[in-house]
Design an enzyme around this catalytic site. Structure first.
Site, PDB file in Angstrom:
ATOM      1  N   GLU A 101      -3.929  -2.060  -7.157  1.00  0.00           N
ATOM      2  CA  GLU A 101      -2.798  -1.140  -7.279  1.00  0.00           C
ATOM      3  C   GLU A 101      -2.288  -0.989  -8.711  1.00  0.00           C
ATOM      4  OE1 GLU A 101       0.214  -2.260  -4.451  1.00  0.00           O
ATOM      5  OE2 GLU A 101      -1.082  -1.844  -2.727  1.00  0.00           O
ATOM      6  N   ARG A 153       0.494  -4.976  -9.115  1.00  0.00           N
ATOM      7  CA  ARG A 153       0.656  -3.627  -9.675  1.00  0.00           C
ATOM      8  C   ARG A 153       0.588  -3.546 -11.191  1.00  0.00           C
ATOM      9  NH1 ARG A 153       4.357  -4.005  -5.772  1.00  0.00           N
ATOM     10  NH2 ARG A 153       3.384  -3.415  -3.819  1.00  0.00           N
ATOM     11  N   ALA A 215      10.905  -9.166   2.398  1.00  0.00           N
ATOM     12  CA  ALA A 215      12.038  -8.981   3.304  1.00  0.00           C
ATOM     13  C   ALA A 215      11.623  -8.962   4.771  1.00  0.00           C
ATOM     14  CB  ALA A 215      12.803  -7.702   2.956  1.00  0.00           C
ATOM     15  N   ASN A 294      14.585  -3.346   1.767  1.00  0.00           N
ATOM     16  CA  ASN A 294      15.079  -3.185   3.132  1.00  0.00           C
ATOM     17  C   ASN A 294      15.840  -4.414   3.604  1.00  0.00           C
ATOM     18  OD1 ASN A 294      12.067  -4.015   3.062  1.00  0.00           O
ATOM     19  ND2 ASN A 294      12.804  -4.880   4.979  1.00  0.00           N
ATOM     20  N   ASP A 339      13.390  -0.008   7.552  1.00  0.00           N
ATOM     21  CA  ASP A 339      12.579  -0.445   6.415  1.00  0.00           C
ATOM     22  C   ASP A 339      12.508   0.647   5.347  1.00  0.00           C
ATOM     23  OD1 ASP A 339      10.914  -1.990   4.797  1.00  0.00           O
ATOM     24  OD2 ASP A 339       9.085  -1.417   5.853  1.00  0.00           O
ATOM     25  N   CYS A 638      -3.673  -6.800  10.163  1.00  0.00           N
ATOM     26  CA  CYS A 638      -4.826  -6.961   9.272  1.00  0.00           C
ATOM     27  C   CYS A 638      -6.093  -6.367   9.875  1.00  0.00           C
ATOM     28  CB  CYS A 638      -5.050  -8.433   8.949  1.00  0.00           C
ATOM     29  SG  CYS A 638      -3.784  -9.165   7.889  1.00  0.00           S
TER      30      CYS A 638
END
Length: 708
Positions: A101, A153, A215, A294, A339, A638
């Site tokens: 990412e 990231r 979270a 969230n 969320d 997953c």
């Protein structure tokens, strides 16, 4: 011809219907050659360098190119007229099979990019050769501690060092020349819960700032600033209040506590508000901005039974970068119930509204509305939904959402539109001041939710989504099919008029972030494995190249020796990409770099063909129902639904060879897949539980098998 996989039903919808170290082991492997150049290049990177670079953008020194994170390059050697002539300059194998990412950062031709498991690579962009690689040696069996893949990231650069936030909570400073560790800090010290880092650190005024995620797992959000040179902790700011029976950390927490109902004992489940991605900085105002996450748990009624806005969840918060002191906030989703994080990338821009210049924040969070805020004081300017939404009809003149009551009724199944995957997730957007448009990866992933009235903190239970791996959402993902349809699109959004100028439809949600340039071009990678260039004003497709796997990250561009290059790091993954995919090309994580008249050969692409449906595993049909509930609690996010989903960067068990499922205990209990991220279920599942799982997996494959 590659066959694209049909995502017309939306992966999470199908899922519910049928039903995530130590310092001494870290290693850097350096080559000789450009190391001295790397040291000299990064040694120059400081606040003055970043601000000066923003005027011409020959380099890409931060993940968003500048402190405003516009992801706009002033380079125009590659432009709308000649982008069709782009060819591959080189490719670099990141040697990863999970999500990638990160946006590559580049200074003086030296690239730094992170891959899955927080591994950092330094690359010579003149040749595509490795300078060094740093592996923080994350315990691979801890992949279950994060909801959304073992991604990272990106990195930050400052005065000769490279900084990475590692999955296990270490903030690590590396020598830019050698990749050797200079210092590290445990950012999770003294904290509870399943904590991970996936975001890129930022460096403002000599302080490295990092948040965390988690979270879903019952944690309290905070960000921390460390001295970039020494690693000394300078300040920490919490996003939600702690136990109200104890002293509050500062006045902002005292004020926030008034917006929570203590009967919900939110502090026991952390409260959430994790800050896991977006941060920007205005040097003139001496203000940094951060997006908060969230609620924990997700359900507003469970966490705060008598209501309340629950500050500072789902907010943009302004802080003093020197002290971490709160300045102001704007809450985008009061009383978050779905969320709807506000951690999505924000952009600082100077634009004219009603003929007057305004210093603004542009933001498109998960909740589906595009916000324009005054960044000098946090005042609301405008908001407009950029995708269909069903939780609010709009915002009033005071910046408060006009809520739709039915959307908060958790007593029965409700379509969440957008769902928890967000109308816009972490995938970066970009802003082109020439066109005045924001280029936004928009999407919908259908999800049907209902409150779990019997939820208890950290109590795993059959049928409670991923509760066996630590999730605490107090929500059910229901078996009722969502009515909304999945989509992915590139939106060119006018933030002044609050409307789309043009859009491009994609074959799937979960497409890559964007880059825009003075050459009147927008670049975006796609879930079906392409890097595409569009005309920034019209959306006309100008060029594309195959990438060997789905793209979720954003590209960067830079000049080296008088030539402009475009680079993108690819590697399919993230929460959507764990169990679903939009292409049968599933190559390894790779950096592709393009230049006009590039002649390098593309690497061979790996076709991950969907195999035959599982058959031949003996099972007790009476165990299928119990297996269903256990699968939802431990496996589904997953592996997806057996035989229904096709598998993303984790295999679908409905298409495995029968020998794997027959020997499932060997994989569930301290199995060989732990080195690839599989958790150890010893003590969490029994032998009989595994037999029930086998029954569900084979039983589902049998149920959906086409009849002869």
């Amino acid at each position: 011809m590659e066959r694209l996989i049909d995502n017309s039903h939306g992966w999470p919808g199908r899922m519910v219907w049928l039903l995530a170290a130590c310092l001494g082991s870290a290693a850097a492997f350096a080559q000789t050659g450009p190391a001295a150049q790397a040291a000299a290049a990064v040694q120059r990177v400081d606040g003055d360098f970043i601000r000066a670079n923003a005027a011409r953008t020959p380099d890409w020194p931060t993940i968003g190119v500048d402190y405003a994170e516009t992801r706009y390059s002033r380079l125009d050697q590659i432009n709308a007229a000649n982008v069709k002539d782009l060819g591959l300059a080189w490719s670099y194998n990141l040697e990863s099979t999970r999500g990638v990412e990160a946006t590559p950062v580049v200074v003086d031709g030296i690239m730094y990019v992170s891959a899955s498991w927080s591994v950092v690579h330094a690359i010579d962009t003149r040749t595509g050769n490795r300078i060094w690689t740093y592996d923080p040696q994350i315990d691979r069996s801890t992949g279950f501690k994060g909801c959304c893949d073992v991604v990272n990231r990106g990195v930050a650069l400052w005065k000769g060092k490279v900084y990475v936030g590692a999955w296990d909570g270490r903030l690590i400073a590396l020598d830019a020349a050698t990749g050797k560790e200079v210092w590290h800090q445990n950012t999770f010290e003294g904290q509870k819960g399943s904590l991970t880092i996936t975001g890129a650190p930022r460096v403002f005024k000599g302080k490295v700032i990092i948040g965390k995620r988690g979270a879903e797992y019952g944690v309290r959000g905070y960000i921390t600033a460390y001295d970039a040179e020494t690693g000394e902790r300078k300040w920490r700011w919490f996003s939600v209040p702690g136990d109200p029976s104890k002293p509050f950390e500062d006045e902002s927490m005292k004020r926030a506590a008034r917006t929570w109902d203590p009967s919900g004992k939110w502090w026991e489940a952390g409260g959430g508000g994790t800050m896991w991605d977006s941060m920007t900085f205005d040097a003139e105002l001496n203000t940094m901005y951060v997006g908060t996450g969230n609620g924990s748990p997700w359900s507003h009624k469970v966490r705060s039974p008598k209501g309340g806005d629950n500050l500072y969840l789902a907010s943009i918060v302004a802080l003093d970068p020197d002290t971490g002191k709160y300045k102001w906030h704007y809450q985008e989703t009061p009383g978050d119930n779905w969320d709807y994080t506000s951690t999505q990338p924000m952009i600082l821009a100077d634009i004219k509204i009603a003929g007057k210049p305004r210093k603004v924040i542009l933001h498109a969070p998960k909740n589906g509305f595009f916000f324009v805020l005054d960044r000098t004081n946090g005042k609301f300017i405008s908001a407009k939904n950029f995708v269909p939404v069903n939780w609010a009809s709009g915002y009033d003149k005071h910046g408060k959402p006009i809520g739709i009551a039915a959307a908060r009724d958790g007593s029965k199944p409700q379509d969440a539109v957008p769902g928890p995957y967000g109308a816009h997730n972490w995938h970066p957007m970009s802003f082109n001041p020439q066109t005045g448009l924001v280029y936004l990866p928009a999407q919908n992933v259908p999800v049907n939710l209902m409150d779990d009235k019997k939820w208890e903190f950290n109590q795993a239970g059959p049928g409670k989504p991923q509760s066996g791996t630590g999730w605490n959402t107090a929500k059910f993902f229901n078996a009722e099919p969502p009515k909304s349809k999945p989509f992915g699109r590139l939106l060119a959004w006018d933030p002044v008029a609050q409307k789309a100028a043009w859009s491009v439809e994609h074959v799937s949600p979960w497409n890559g972030g964007t880059l825009t340039t003075a050459g009147n071009v927008v670049f975006q990678g796609t879930a079906d494995g392409r890097l595409v260039a569009y005309h920034a004003a019209t959306g006309e497709k100008l060029w594309e190249a195959p990438t060997g796997t789905g793209v979720v990250a954003a590209p960067s561009t830079y000049m080296v020796d008088g030539r402009q290059y475009v680079s993108v790091a690819v590697g399919w993954g993230g929460v959507y990409g764990l169990a679903a995919r939009a292409t049968e090309r599933q190559g390894p994580g790779t950096v592709y770099t393009f230049v006009v008249a590039g002649k390098a050969r593309m690497p061979e692409f790996v076709a991950q063909r969907t195999g035959q449906l599982l058959q031949g595993v003996k099972y007790d049909p009476a165990k299928v129902e119990a297996g269903t509930m256990l699968y939802v609690a431990n496996c589904v996010f997953c592996h997806g639904v057996p035989g229904v989903d096709r598998g993303g960067n984790i295999p679908n068990l409905g298409y495995m060879d029968a020998s794997y499922i027959e020997n499932l205990p060997n994989f569930v209990f301290k199995g060989p897949a732990m080195v690839r991220g599989m958790p150890d279920f010893t003590g969490k599942l029994s032998g009989d539980d595994v037999e029930s799982l086998k029954a569900f997996i084979q039983g589902t494959a049998d149920a959906i098998r086409p009849k002869p």
